[in-house]
Design an enzyme around this catalytic site. Structure first.
Site: not given
Length: 764
Positions: A406-407, A435
């Site tokens: 995701e990052e 998140d």
């Protein structure tokens, strides 16, 4: 903060969205009011199972999960990233979920060479580009595994040029520079983090001719100006650096080499030189300790008041005399993603899916981002498994996901969605994302057809510190922040506080923006302050000293997420509600129309001031100023198709609500006995109706016509984005064409709602 809300529909308490009734009319015992989408009988059983579920999560488990997952750095491609995925998969299996790991191969650059040095204009200085070990913090010493400070997907480059300070580096900042006669062409810009997604800063800089970009964290934003710095307090220390992706998200998200398709082993990939989402100029992040000598070496005009940060000197804009040498080179390797997918099959409606997720990768140890949210999802999944052992069987299939990557750019979720997009459009009811998580208020955002549904959930979850419902506490926070009497009146009297829109920035994005799957985002926050975002200090030590230290808000998130999952899984009729949706759309259309009128007035007024000589008369003659150029006054645009579509939407929503009230009479027995298969299948398509196959102009991946992250916001959503951005970028014909296209989308949505109302009335 995001806002949550509720309507008491059944038992005659419904009031259409946009109308008002005293808030005291909602005071009804929860077990006397059937849940939305349930008969009285099925609602009673559901509430009993939900109460059992909410008693299961244990805060201590979340602490243990976090200690394990954040024990070592686990960025994409690292050994511990894979180990964590395998550990989560083992936990899902232990909880009773049918689990597998799905892999994808993506482009993932890591740093090879990094250099920032002051070459001219002051004493020679070379930035350290290193975060030091803090003796109180055990994992900060894991230097061999820590990913260096960098911005992923910056292009390679070795450039030298004069330095210009551009504040936050947004389009409006360049308007200020232009007024002062300052150009960044051929220069290296230095921008502070904040007020936009970081990738916007090099994007806008490149559009104005900059050759390189440095991004730093200013202490006014998340350092000592905001509180004690780590390790004494939670804020960013002087050597702290925010890593992060600068991939150009304006056109698409996910793997840069496989836009719009899953990055599977046999996927056709672009050549690296053809990748559209890499930056156009090299970029590096630095600390405010490293930024200070660079900023001090800049001369030129003094920066405006709102440009001045917290460092102890006068901020200037430049250019020069500081000249900076910036070098960035990466290893352009492929990395494997590990998405963990766990399922609890539906007992009677297995082909309708309720999906829950968060990501497990981090820039370094990532206790706050994302592990604080991931552990809540894990404990939620454990509680679901315990409930199944007690005899509960969800009607619909529950899918729990732990995404990788995701990052760097929502890689794991995007590649999974792109691979399974056809099935998702048929079967996915909703995706619920979390998140990070911390102490405070229950924030949520998402698809407005689920506005009423999330109010119900929020009323049934207790805030662990105040013991109020999380809905009531959020309502009180909204009242505190309301800026007008009208806003306060709505908060007190409208049965639903409005959901915020979903934009980009987390794993909901491919579901709603690309696949057109209704999505929600939930988390707690707002009480804690922090400055360790994407640094080596985002770890177990920091979180257990400065955030949700006893993990009670993590437990509350598990309770809230699980309640939503259960309620969606077991509803007789999918709990979409359209009156609030129509009211929200009407509000967004009015805002766009108001913006168009205001824009016209502003341009006319600016032109008049130029004609009157106001700028020449008021600008300081001893300083350099450039008079703005006159602009063409925009034409009056035709928004009638949008207005007509909104009226159609309101009528259709009222039809559906009337049919639902009739079928819900006398305990809603028809809901419990009638076959709703076709109607529920139609309701699943309601979010898809808000998309277009071709997507937004120049942005094929963003297919949702009502919400999308802005081209120059990155994370933050814009309503009716094609119209709004056409206006902002002064492309009047494009804005008018977009208004007609969105009107067609809304007309199609209204027709679907009317069809659903007819099917519901037939059941009655």
């Amino acid at each position: 903060m995001n806002r949550i809300h509720r309507i008491a529909l059944f038992a005659g308490l419904f009031v259409a969205a946009g109308t008002f009734a005293p808030i005291k009319s909602l005071v009804t015992a929860a077990d006397e009011v059937p849940l939305y989408g349930y008969s009285a009988e099925s609602s009673k059983a559901e509430r009993q199972w939900e109460e059992k579920f909410r008693a299961i999560p244990v805060a201590g488990n979340l602490r243990d999960f976090m200690q394990h997952l954040s024990a070592r750095p686990h960025n994409v491609g690292s050994p511990y990233d894979k180990e964590n995925a395998e550990w989560i998969a083992a936990k899902f299996k232990e909880f009773g979920l049918d689990t597998h790991i799905e892999t994808f191969s993506v482009l993932y650059p890591t740093p090879k060479e990094r250099l920032v040095e002051l070459a001219e204009g002051g004493p020679h200085f070379t930035a350290t580009l290193q975060e030091p070990v803090v003796k109180e913090d055990p994992t900060s010493s894991q230097t061999k595994e820590q990913l260096p400070t960098y911005n992923a997907y910056s292009i390679d480059g070795d450039v030298t040029g004069p330095l210009v300070y551009v504040n936050y580096g947004l389009p409006e900042d360049y308007e200020v520079l232009e007024r002062r006669g300052i150009s960044v062409k051929g220069a290296i810009i230095i921008a502070r983090y904040g007020h936009s997604w970081r990738g916007i800063k090099p994007q806008v800089g490149a559009e104005h001719g900059a050759i390189g970009c440095i991004i730093y964290s200013d202490p006014r934003d998340d350092g000592y100006s905001q509180g004690e710095v780590f390790p004494k307090g939670p804020m960013r220390p002087k050597e702290g650096v925010q890593r992060g992706s600068v991939q150009d998200s304006s056109v698409f998200m996910g793997d840069p080499l496989t836009p719009g398709i899953g990055a599977t082993a046999d996927a056709k990939r672009l050549k690296l030189e053809d990748a559209q989402s890499l930056t156009k100029i090299p970029v590096l992040p630095i600390s405010y300790s490293d930024a200070q000598p660079l900023l001090q070496a800049i001369a030129g005009p003094v920066a405006p008041g709102d440009w001045r940060g917290g460092l102890p000197f006068t901020y200037h804009m430049g250019p020069g005399p500081a000249k900076v040498h910036l070098k960035v080179f990466s290893n352009w390797n492929m990395a494997t993603l590990y998405d963990v997918i766990g399922k609890i099959p539906g007992a009677t409606i297995p082909d309708e899916w309720i999906i829950r997720g968060n990501h497990h990768d981090a820039w370094v140890n990532g206790a706050e981002d994302p592990t604080s949210g991931m552990v809540a999802v894990l404990e939620e999944a454990r509680a679901m498994g315990e409930l199944v052992k007690q005899g509960w069987k969800p009607k619909r299939t529950l899918i729990y996901c732990a995404w990788d990557g995701e990052e760097p750019g929502l890689l794991g979720s995007t590649e999974w969605v792109e691979t399974h997009v056809d099935d998702l459009r048929k079967h996915a009811v909703v995706y619920i994302n979390s998140d990070s998580n911390s102490r405070g208020f229950f924030g949520l955002e998402g698809s407005h057809t689920f506005e009423h549904f999330m109010n119900d959930v929020a009323r049934d979850v207790q805030d662990p510190e105040t013991k109020l419902s999380v809905w009531k506490r959020e309502q009180m926070k909204e009242l505190e922040n309301a800026g007008s009497a009208e806003a306060r009146r709505e908060i007190r009297e409208r049965h639903d506080l409005r959901l915020d829109m979903l934009g980009g920035g987390s794993d909901h994005a491919p579901f709603i923006n690309f696949a057109g799957v209704a999505s929600l985002g939930i988390e707690f926050g707002g009480e804690d302050r922090g400055g360790i975002y994407h640094s080596i200090y985002d770890d177990f030590y920091w979180y257990t000293h400065f955030s949700d230290t006893d993990f009670v808000y993590g437990r509350a998130l598990a309770q809230a997420g699980g309640t939503a999952m259960m309620r969606l899984a077991d509803a007789d009729l999918l709990p979409l509600q359209f009156t609030d949706f129509a009211d929200d759309v009407k509000m967004y259309v009015r805002e766009v129309e108001k913006f168009a009128a205001q824009q016209r007035d502003d341009i006319q007024e600016k032109n008049r001031k130029i004609d009157e000589g106001m700028y020449n008369a008021t600008d300081d003659p001893r300083e350099t100023w450039v008079t703005p150029k006159k602009e063409d006054v925009p034409p009056h645009l035709n928004f009638a198709p949008l207005d007509n579509a909104v009226e159609h939407l309101e009528r259709s929503a009222a039809e559906y609500q009337k049919a639902l009230e009739q079928v819900s009479a006398n305990g809603g027995a028809a809901l419990g006995t009638a076959s709703l298969t076709n109607l529920n299948a139609l309701l699943i398509q309601s979010e898809h109706k808000l998309t277009t196959p071709e997507g937004l102009p120049g942005r094929f991946w963003y297919k949702h016509e009502l919400y999308a992250p802005g081209t120059y916001t990155g994370y933050a959503a814009k309503a009716i984005p094609a119209v709004r951005e056409g206006l902002e970028q002064k492309r009047w014909k494009e804005a008018e064409d977009a208004a007609a296209r969105v009107a067609g989308v809304l007309q199609n949505e209204a027709q679907l709602i009317s069809t659903a109302a007819s099917q519901l009335a037939a059941i009655h």
